[in-house]
Write a protein that holds these residues in place. Sequence first.
Motif, PDB file in Angstrom:
ATOM      1  N   THR A  34       0.799  -1.219   0.000  1.00 22.94           N
ATOM      2  CA  THR A  34       0.000   0.000   0.000  1.00 22.94           C
ATOM      3  C   THR A  34       0.832   1.270   0.000  1.00 22.94           C
ATOM      4  O   THR A  34       0.295   2.368  -0.167  1.00 22.94           O
ATOM      5  CB  THR A  34      -0.935   0.032   1.224  1.00 22.94           C
ATOM      6  N   SER A  59      -7.487  -2.157   5.005  1.00 25.90           N
ATOM      7  CA  SER A  59      -8.325  -2.281   3.826  1.00 25.90           C
ATOM      8  C   SER A  59      -8.505  -0.928   3.147  1.00 25.90           C
ATOM      9  O   SER A  59      -8.492  -0.834   1.910  1.00 25.90           O
ATOM     10  CB  SER A  59      -9.687  -2.857   4.207  1.00 25.90           C
ATOM     11  N   GLY A  62      -5.483  -0.145   1.289  1.00 25.42           N
ATOM     12  CA  GLY A  62      -5.423  -1.072   0.172  1.00 25.42           C
ATOM     13  C   GLY A  62      -6.280  -0.613  -0.990  1.00 25.42           C
ATOM     14  O   GLY A  62      -5.840  -0.649  -2.148  1.00 25.42           O
ATOM     15  N   GLN A  63      -7.501  -0.166  -0.700  1.00 27.98           N
ATOM     16  CA  GLN A  63      -8.378   0.315  -1.761  1.00 27.98           C
ATOM     17  C   GLN A  63      -7.851   1.600  -2.380  1.00 27.98           C
ATOM     18  O   GLN A  63      -7.994   1.818  -3.597  1.00 27.98           O
ATOM     19  CB  GLN A  63      -9.796   0.520  -1.215  1.00 27.98           C
ATOM     20  N   PHE A  80      -6.961  -6.669  -3.177  1.00 23.24           N
ATOM     21  CA  PHE A  80      -6.448  -6.506  -1.812  1.00 23.24           C
ATOM     22  C   PHE A  80      -6.828  -7.714  -0.978  1.00 23.24           C
ATOM     23  O   PHE A  80      -7.937  -8.249  -1.093  1.00 23.24           O
ATOM     24  CB  PHE A  80      -7.021  -5.241  -1.167  1.00 23.24           C
TER      25      PHE A  80
END
Length: 314
Positions: A34, A59, A62-63, A80
């Motif tokens: 990331t 998360s 990650g997005q 992810f």
Amino acid sequence: MFGNAFAQDAPKHDWSLADMASQRGRIFLVTGGTSGIGYESAKALAAAGAQVVIAARSSERGQEAIASIRQETPNARVQFEALDLANLASIRALGERLNATLPRLDGLINNAGIMEPPERDTSADGFEMQFAVNYLGHFALTAELLPLLQKATSPRVVTLSSIAAARGALHFSDLQFEQDYDAGSAYAQSKLACLMFALELQRRSDAAGWGIQSIASHPGLSRTNLQANHGFVRRSLRVLFQPAAQGALPTLYAATAPEARGGAYYGPTGMMEARGPLGLAEVPQSAMDAEAAARLWKVSEELSGKRFPTRLAD
């Protein structure tokens, strides 16, 4: 003081992303993808056509990383997966998910890391945090994903070390720095362990016929989030560091170049290997101690509860 445990042909110094062949049809997993070196590696692999799994804790980040990659490569195949390297249960869960959903894994990039937290902290399993995240978590993850790697034609495991490994030592009597915590020494130990793991993994792959190329790399001094815990002087000197994209080249070469060799160690070749063109990195004498590496491997299996297949030589 230094030497190279494996005779290798040095890569060409001007190797760049333009030299990276198409990675279409290959599947990679990048831990810590990331930000920093991991993000640059994931972005370059996706741009080259690979399917990329970014494994990290957040998360949300990650997005954000996936959205950023797709801005440059709209058709990027990137996903992810949640992973906390400081938690062996999280590592096992990721291994179970991927072994059930991926057809194979062509490349594993053991990239994620933390650097010199001022106060000693421990993982969910009670290990010193740098040892857990930088080294032991990746040891366990590699074991979890070995079945997927063995399904690939020419699988590679790239493990990131650091120039700090040269000043590292394995404190077998106190691997977790419970007696006298020193952030710098604990970091150097974890990165020496990463380098020794990469070399020992190649030895064991050769002995057991796993068919894996295990390669080590380091980014020199690159501008990443690892400097967040450092003081004012080090943060101010970040302007002297090379960009993360440049620091990612040794890792990308190790992961993709046909001429990269198992057992090699790649990094920058400038002064003190801090920055500069790609080349063979110097392997500290301590990292070439095969007896210590075997001992570390045994201890790591005991601590992680994860064992690799028995060597053919046993």
